[in-house]
Write an enzyme that holds these catalytic residues in place. Structure first.
Site, short mmCIF file in Angstrom:
data_model
loop_
_atom_site.label_atom_id
_atom_site.label_comp_id
_atom_site.label_asym_id
_atom_site.label_seq_id
_atom_site.Cartn_x
_atom_site.Cartn_y
_atom_site.Cartn_z
N PHE A 12 18.81 -17.88 52.32
CA PHE A 12 19.19 -17.23 51.06
C PHE A 12 17.98 -17.09 50.12
CE2 PHE A 12 20.83 -18.81 46.77
CZ PHE A 12 20.92 -17.54 46.22
N ASN A 33 14.30 -21.09 62.14
CA ASN A 33 15.01 -21.34 63.42
C ASN A 33 16.42 -20.74 63.39
OD1 ASN A 33 16.46 -23.06 61.81
ND2 ASN A 33 16.23 -24.87 63.10
N GLY A 37 19.98 -19.47 58.37
CA GLY A 37 19.44 -18.17 57.94
C GLY A 37 19.88 -17.08 58.90
N ASP A 57 10.91 -23.82 64.87
CA ASP A 57 11.54 -24.99 64.26
C ASP A 57 10.44 -25.83 63.62
OD1 ASP A 57 12.69 -27.59 63.89
OD2 ASP A 57 14.31 -26.94 65.22
N LEU A 72 10.43 -24.12 52.49
CA LEU A 72 11.85 -24.04 52.12
C LEU A 72 12.79 -24.42 53.26
CD1 LEU A 72 10.55 -22.39 49.78
CD2 LEU A 72 12.46 -20.80 49.94
N ASN A 98 4.45 -31.58 59.14
CA ASN A 98 3.77 -30.50 59.89
C ASN A 98 3.17 -29.47 58.94
OD1 ASN A 98 4.19 -31.56 62.45
ND2 ASN A 98 6.22 -30.61 62.64
N ARG A 105 -5.44 -28.74 57.04
CA ARG A 105 -6.42 -28.12 57.94
C ARG A 105 -6.96 -26.82 57.35
NH1 ARG A 105 -5.73 -24.22 61.47
NH2 ARG A 105 -3.48 -24.42 61.51
N TYR A 144 20.23 -35.55 53.29
CA TYR A 144 19.60 -34.49 52.50
C TYR A 144 18.84 -35.10 51.32
CZ TYR A 144 19.35 -30.09 49.80
OH TYR A 144 18.93 -28.98 49.08
N THR A 174 21.58 -22.75 42.78
CA THR A 174 21.17 -21.34 42.66
C THR A 174 22.13 -20.48 43.45
OG1 THR A 174 18.89 -22.01 42.36
CG2 THR A 174 19.23 -19.76 43.13
P1 NAD Z 1 19.61 -21.70 53.34
O1 NAD Z 1 20.39 -22.64 54.19
O2 NAD Z 1 20.16 -20.34 53.09
O3 NAD Z 1 18.13 -21.53 53.90
C1 NAD Z 1 17.44 -22.50 54.62
C2 NAD Z 1 16.66 -21.81 55.74
O4 NAD Z 1 15.92 -22.80 56.48
C3 NAD Z 1 17.57 -21.10 56.74
O5 NAD Z 1 17.05 -19.81 57.00
C4 NAD Z 1 17.51 -21.99 57.97
O6 NAD Z 1 17.76 -21.30 59.17
C5 NAD Z 1 16.10 -22.54 57.86
N1 NAD Z 1 15.91 -23.82 58.59
C6 NAD Z 1 16.70 -24.91 58.55
N2 NAD Z 1 16.18 -25.88 59.33
C7 NAD Z 1 15.05 -25.37 59.88
C8 NAD Z 1 14.08 -25.87 60.81
N3 NAD Z 1 14.19 -27.09 61.32
N4 NAD Z 1 13.05 -25.06 61.15
C9 NAD Z 1 12.94 -23.81 60.65
N5 NAD Z 1 13.83 -23.27 59.79
C10 NAD Z 1 14.87 -24.05 59.41
O7 NAD Z 1 19.37 -22.46 51.96
P2 NAD Z 1 18.73 -21.95 50.58
O8 NAD Z 1 19.78 -22.04 49.57
O9 NAD Z 1 18.01 -20.67 50.78
O10 NAD Z 1 17.69 -23.12 50.30
C11 NAD Z 1 16.30 -22.98 50.55
C12 NAD Z 1 15.58 -24.25 50.15
O11 NAD Z 1 15.80 -24.51 48.76
C13 NAD Z 1 16.06 -25.49 50.91
O12 NAD Z 1 14.96 -26.32 51.18
C14 NAD Z 1 16.98 -26.16 49.93
O13 NAD Z 1 17.05 -27.55 50.14
C15 NAD Z 1 16.33 -25.81 48.60
N6 NAD Z 1 17.32 -25.84 47.49
C16 NAD Z 1 18.27 -24.88 47.38
C17 NAD Z 1 19.21 -24.95 46.35
C18 NAD Z 1 20.27 -23.89 46.16
O14 NAD Z 1 21.08 -24.01 45.24
N7 NAD Z 1 20.31 -22.82 46.93
C19 NAD Z 1 19.17 -26.02 45.46
C20 NAD Z 1 18.20 -27.00 45.63
C21 NAD Z 1 17.27 -26.90 46.65
#
Ligand code: NAD
Ligand code: UDP
Length: 315
Positions: A12, A33, A37, A57, A72, A98, A105, A144, A174
């Protein structure tokens, strides 16, 4: 122009960020991954020679050259991050190691998407950055909350020990277009239920509060933080301080959608925070940032998005 890696770029928030960075003329590598998403979120960018999509991943090492990283990757909705909690910890800890290794690097600047969840069920209100939080280390949200807390620790230790150029933003709830309609978060659940005239599911009595920020405002804050010239590393809260109860929120969505849905009450999941509101004084002072989009305006855009999505799915 910079070469920028966005992990979780098909999610998102990540997809809005990729769009913004490509528009500004940067070369963007989106790593995802596709756990939560979707290619649909970034389909319009595929084929643009400033955009590369890599199925990867982040718990595995990744080698590329980059000037900047936005980290993210991590499922954000409680049902998604609780689906495989061990994987959630690995994504936050190993994924962040990672990306920090890559930043070290390449001497790249790295921004970590942290969260209001690091404050847990807060005893201070509103939450300021100095507050250390009240987190249950052994509950169902811990994978989390503690994963994100450890990611902040790693960011700070790579900064102190290896001089990595870091930024930490603590994102509060958000919402906006491109949220996953089935991921169980309150905004998507209520809007989709209201548009389909199905029951609106309030967990608990609805007196718990949240403060919702529209995604465009958040993206502006994240980009300002990454680009700030003072080398202000944070952590900094990013969110909209306008707070309301979940019941009030449900009633607002019913009104804005003209829905016939009824409100029903379900059990409150354990450790669900009772109150949440960001103190954004620091973001105002350091980044000259504050949200501009009011809740009704943001919700109307989000309702329109889900309405179109549901109509397209019907066809
Ligand atoms: P989301 O779940 O829509 O997006 C997360 C993305 O990370 C997805 O595309 C998912 O496929 C990818 N992902 C998950 N594990 C992975 C891995 N091991 N390797 C590669 N990709 C991986 O969530 P979002 O709302 O877009 O949140 C994005 C970031 O912002 C996250 O880190 C979340 O913790 C942080 N965040 C979001 C909010 C919110 O309200 N949306 C609030 C606080 C923090
Ligand atoms: N919530 C609710 N009904 C739903 C989904 C969520 O009442 O269908 C509540 C949830 O218990 C929490 C609030 O809405 O109190 C926000 O939930 P969300 O999962 O969006 O985010 P978080 O709890 O991580 O802030």
């Amino acid at each position: 122009m910079s070469r920028i890696i966005v992990t979780g770029g098909a999610g998102f928030i990540g997809s809005h960020l990729c769009e913004r960075l490509v528009k500004e003329g940067n070369d963007v590598i989106c790593l995802d991954n596709f756990f939560t998403g979707s290619k649909d979120n970034i389909r319009h960018l595929i084929g643009n020679n400033r955009f590369e999509l890599v199925r990867h991943d982040v718990t595995k090492e990744f080698y590329a050259e980059a000037d900047e990283i936005y980290n993210l990757a991590c499922p954000a909705s409680p049902p998604s991050y609780q689906y495989n909690p061990i994987k959630t910890v690995k994504t936050n800890v190993m994924g962040t190691i990672n990306m920090l290794g890559l930043a070290k690097r390449c001497r790249a600047k790295i921004l970590q998407a942290s969260t209001s969840e690091i404050y847990g069920n807060p005893e201070q209100h509103p939450q300021k950055e100095e507050y250390w939080g009240n987190v249950n280390p052994i509950g169902i949200r811990s994978c989390y909350d503690e994963g994100k807390r450890c990611a902040e620790t790693l960011m700070m230790d790579y900064h102190r020990q290896n001089k990595v150029n870091i930024r930490i933003v603590r994102i509060f709830n958000t919402y906006g277009p491109k949220m996953d309609k089935n991921d169980g978060r309150v905004v998507s659940n209520f809007i989709v239920q209201a548009l389909q005239n199905k029951d609106i599911t309030i967990y608990g009595d609805g007196s718990q509060t949240r403060s919702f920020c529209y995604v465009d405002d958040l993206i502006e804050g994240i980009v300002r933080m990454q680009n700030n010239k003072e080398n202000f590393i944070g952590p900094v809260n990013l969110g909209n301080p306008s707070e309301r109860s979940i019941l009030e929120f449900a009633q607002m969505i019913l009104r804005l959608t003209n829905s016939k849905s009824k409100i029903v009450y379900k059990a409150l999941p354990s450790d669900d925070p009772i109150r949440r509101r960001p103190d954004i004084t620091l973001a105002k002072e350091k980044l000259n940032w504050e949200p501009k989009i009011g809740i009704e305006e943001g919700l109307m855009k989000t309702i329109e998005y889900f309405d179109n999505l549901l109509k397209t799915e019907k066809r």
